[in-house]
Scaffold this motif. Structure first.
Motif, PDB file in Angstrom:
ATOM      1  N   LEU A   1      38.617   3.343  -6.299  1.00  0.00           N
ATOM      2  CA  LEU A   1      37.059   3.474  -6.381  1.00  0.00           C
ATOM      3  C   LEU A   1      36.207   2.030  -6.851  1.00  0.00           C
ATOM      4  N   ALA A   2      36.997   2.067  -8.221  1.00  0.00           N
ATOM      5  CA  ALA A   2      36.332   0.839  -8.465  1.00  0.00           C
ATOM      6  C   ALA A   2      36.836  -0.964  -8.005  1.00  0.00           C
ATOM      7  N   GLY A   3      38.085  -0.913  -7.310  1.00  0.00           N
ATOM      8  CA  GLY A   3      39.001  -2.030  -6.822  1.00  0.00           C
ATOM      9  C   GLY A   3      37.907  -2.252  -5.833  1.00  0.00           C
ATOM     10  N   ALA A   4      37.689  -1.023  -4.625  1.00  0.00           N
ATOM     11  CA  ALA A   4      37.109  -1.510  -4.183  1.00  0.00           C
ATOM     12  C   ALA A   4      36.201  -1.412  -3.700  1.00  0.00           C
ATOM     13  N   GLY A   5      35.394  -1.135  -5.405  1.00  0.00           N
ATOM     14  CA  GLY A   5      33.529  -1.923  -4.980  1.00  0.00           C
ATOM     15  C   GLY A   5      33.580  -3.418  -5.616  1.00  0.00           C
TER      16      GLY A   5
ATOM     17  N   THR B   1       0.534  -1.056  -0.177  1.00  0.00           N
ATOM     18  CA  THR B   1      -0.406  -0.041  -0.169  1.00  0.00           C
ATOM     19  C   THR B   1       0.815   1.051  -0.255  1.00  0.00           C
ATOM     20  N   ASP B   2       1.893   1.049   0.294  1.00  0.00           N
ATOM     21  CA  ASP B   2       3.282   2.528   0.050  1.00  0.00           C
ATOM     22  C   ASP B   2       3.070   3.273  -0.823  1.00  0.00           C
ATOM     23  N   ARG B   3       3.116   4.034  -1.150  1.00  0.00           N
ATOM     24  CA  ARG B   3       3.316   4.615  -2.529  1.00  0.00           C
ATOM     25  C   ARG B   3       4.546   4.565  -2.933  1.00  0.00           C
ATOM     26  N   TRP B   4       6.477   4.285  -2.325  1.00  0.00           N
ATOM     27  CA  TRP B   4       7.448   4.602  -3.330  1.00  0.00           C
ATOM     28  C   TRP B   4       7.745   3.078  -2.681  1.00  0.00           C
ATOM     29  N   VAL B   5       8.584   2.856  -3.496  1.00  0.00           N
ATOM     30  CA  VAL B   5       9.471   1.358  -3.480  1.00  0.00           C
ATOM     31  C   VAL B   5      11.055   1.713  -3.568  1.00  0.00           C
ATOM     32  N   ARG B   6      11.916   0.910  -2.370  1.00  0.00           N
ATOM     33  CA  ARG B   6      12.964   1.809  -2.528  1.00  0.00           C
ATOM     34  C   ARG B   6      13.947   0.633  -3.628  1.00  0.00           C
ATOM     35  N   ARG B   7      14.916   1.168  -4.760  1.00  0.00           N
ATOM     36  CA  ARG B   7      15.089   0.201  -5.782  1.00  0.00           C
ATOM     37  C   ARG B   7      16.670   0.118  -5.750  1.00  0.00           C
ATOM     38  N   HIS B   8      17.626   0.909  -4.772  1.00  0.00           N
ATOM     39  CA  HIS B   8      18.783   0.837  -4.964  1.00  0.00           C
ATOM     40  C   HIS B   8      19.321   0.852  -2.939  1.00  0.00           C
ATOM     41  N   ASN B   9      19.817   0.405  -2.726  1.00  0.00           N
ATOM     42  CA  ASN B   9      20.175   0.714  -0.855  1.00  0.00           C
ATOM     43  C   ASN B   9      21.287   1.806  -1.135  1.00  0.00           C
TER      44      ASN B   9
ATOM     45  N   GLU C   1      22.388  -9.855 -14.454  1.00  0.00           N
ATOM     46  CA  GLU C   1      21.265  -9.024 -14.950  1.00  0.00           C
ATOM     47  C   GLU C   1      22.127  -8.675 -15.405  1.00  0.00           C
ATOM     48  N   SER C   2      22.929  -7.620 -16.517  1.00  0.00           N
ATOM     49  CA  SER C   2      23.509  -7.152 -17.636  1.00  0.00           C
ATOM     50  C   SER C   2      23.541  -8.022 -18.622  1.00  0.00           C
ATOM     51  N   VAL C   3      24.139  -9.326 -18.586  1.00  0.00           N
ATOM     52  CA  VAL C   3      24.274 -10.273 -19.659  1.00  0.00           C
ATOM     53  C   VAL C   3      23.271 -11.041 -20.315  1.00  0.00           C
ATOM     54  N   ARG C   4      22.230 -11.353 -19.171  1.00  0.00           N
ATOM     55  CA  ARG C   4      20.816 -12.351 -19.758  1.00  0.00           C
ATOM     56  C   ARG C   4      20.278 -11.193 -20.535  1.00  0.00           C
ATOM     57  N   PHE C   5      19.537 -12.051 -21.685  1.00  0.00           N
ATOM     58  CA  PHE C   5      18.717 -11.971 -22.804  1.00  0.00           C
ATOM     59  C   PHE C   5      17.899 -13.146 -22.654  1.00  0.00           C
ATOM     60  N   ARG C   6      16.088 -12.316 -22.855  1.00  0.00           N
ATOM     61  CA  ARG C   6      15.284 -13.133 -23.381  1.00  0.00           C
ATOM     62  C   ARG C   6      14.099 -12.600 -24.973  1.00  0.00           C
ATOM     63  N   ARG C   7      13.953 -13.991 -26.028  1.00  0.00           N
ATOM     64  CA  ARG C   7      13.101 -13.834 -26.327  1.00  0.00           C
ATOM     65  C   ARG C   7      11.732 -12.096 -26.951  1.00  0.00           C
ATOM     66  N   THR C   8      11.446 -11.863 -25.454  1.00  0.00           N
ATOM     67  CA  THR C   8      10.224 -11.137 -25.635  1.00  0.00           C
ATOM     68  C   THR C   8      11.436  -9.928 -25.127  1.00  0.00           C
ATOM     69  N   ASP C   9      12.373  -9.685 -25.264  1.00  0.00           N
ATOM     70  CA  ASP C   9      13.397  -8.796 -25.257  1.00  0.00           C
ATOM     71  C   ASP C   9      13.148  -7.984 -26.862  1.00  0.00           C
ATOM     72  N   LEU C  10      13.433  -8.724 -27.696  1.00  0.00           N
ATOM     73  CA  LEU C  10      12.666  -8.167 -28.949  1.00  0.00           C
ATOM     74  C   LEU C  10      11.917  -7.172 -29.351  1.00  0.00           C
TER      75      LEU C  10
ATOM     76  N   ALA D   1      26.465  -7.088  -5.225  1.00  0.00           N
ATOM     77  CA  ALA D   1      25.758  -6.416  -5.616  1.00  0.00           C
ATOM     78  C   ALA D   1      26.311  -6.400  -7.792  1.00  0.00           C
ATOM     79  N   VAL D   2      28.055  -6.143  -7.045  1.00  0.00           N
ATOM     80  CA  VAL D   2      29.074  -6.946  -8.780  1.00  0.00           C
ATOM     81  C   VAL D   2      27.804  -7.591  -9.679  1.00  0.00           C
ATOM     82  N   ARG D   3      27.985  -8.926  -8.782  1.00  0.00           N
ATOM     83  CA  ARG D   3      28.040 -10.115  -9.022  1.00  0.00           C
ATOM     84  C   ARG D   3      26.238  -9.892  -9.623  1.00  0.00           C
ATOM     85  N   THR D   4      25.408  -9.590  -8.667  1.00  0.00           N
ATOM     86  CA  THR D   4      23.892  -9.581  -9.498  1.00  0.00           C
ATOM     87  C   THR D   4      24.046  -8.519 -10.913  1.00  0.00           C
TER      88      THR D   4
END
Length: 269
Positions: free
Chosen positions: A70-74, A5-13, A88-97, A81-84
């Motif tokens: 900074l990149a090394g620390a990340g 019921t909350d209007r907001w959703v948190r996408r990134h920590n 998520e960046s390399v995934r592909f589905r036919r519906t993406d077309l 988070a890097v694994r996710t």
């Protein structure tokens, strides 16, 4: 499951938002000083060099090494988070077309095609290109700082220049989208700012599958017709694209019919 019921959703920590801010501040500084030097302005301090009191070449090199840290620390501290991000960046589905086919009009109307990823199909391509461009900048920049002439140095210079072109275009596009210049993306900027609290309507418009997983719908209440019209419409939109939830609803309805039939039989007896 309960309906949200909350209007907001948190996408990134918070850590992700701060990392994002650091990356973009450093990237914009590198691009600003880099383009200033590419324009042949070495020896003529840029506005940023005047403010900091540091020559552009020195500022560019210092921020470049800070970016490496900074990149090394990340990578080290945010492995999950890097694994996710990577998976998520390399995934592909036919519906993406279908998403890509509807994308040009959707940037104006906001009616994007359904997708189930953490990133939309366009973001996935941008993510891969941007990461590749940034790593090319880091690698070629570090190599140039370590060498002083020679054929390898000359190759690294060209790599650095072309990576600068690529990253500039990608960052410009990202900023245009994030700022809501395209009507379909209005409101998206809040996902990385103001506590990362994004309006649910924006989240469901841009990342419907992800949003549904973050705020699961009440399928039981839907089957019993106990939801208000807004939540009912949201559940039905989700069901149009979620096969597993369709099966769950069908099972629930079968169970409800059996219970109703058993209750009716017991009353008659």
């Amino acid at each position: 499951m309960v309906a949200a019921t909350d209007r907001w959703v948190r996408r990134h920590n918070r850590r992700t938002r701060w990392f994002h801010a650091g990356v973009y501040l450093m990237t914009l500084t590198l691009l600003g000083t880099g383009w200033w030097l590419l324009a042949g302005q070495e020896g003529h301090p840029s506005p940023l060099a005047r403010i900091t009191g540091t020559p552009d070449t020195t500022l560019h090199t210092m921020v470049g090494w800070a970016f490496v840290v900074l990149a090394g620390a990340g990578l080290a501290l945010g492995f999950r988070a890097v694994r996710t991000f990577a998976t998520e960046s390399v995934r592909f589905r036919r519906t993406d077309l279908r998403w890509f086919a509807r994308w040009p009009a959707a940037t104006l109307t906001g009616r994007f095609s359904y997708h189930d990823g953490h990133f939309d199909p366009g973001q996935r391509l941008i993510n891969l290109a941007l990461v590749g461009g940034l790593f090319a900048l880091i690698g070629s920049g570090a190599g140039m700082a370590s060498l002083h002439g020679g054929p390898v140095f000359a190759v690294l210079v060209q790599v650095h220049i072309w990576a600068t072109y690529l990253v500039t275009v990608l960052i410009a596009g990202h900023v245009a989208v994030a700022c809501g210049v395209l009507p379909g993306y209005r409101g998206v900027w809040r996902s990385m700012h103001l506590g990362g609290r994004l309006d649910r309507s924006v989240a469901f418009r841009l990342w419907p599958g992800w949003s549904a997983r973050q705020e699961p719908v009440s399928l039981g209440a839907y089957v019993l017709e106990a939801l208000d019209p807004v939540e009912t419409a949201r559940v039905e939109e989700h069901l149009r694209n979620c096969v597993s939830c369709q099966a769950e609803v069908a099972d629930m309805r079968t169970t409800v019919r059996r219970i109703g039939k058993a209750s009716g039989d017991s009353r008659r007896s």
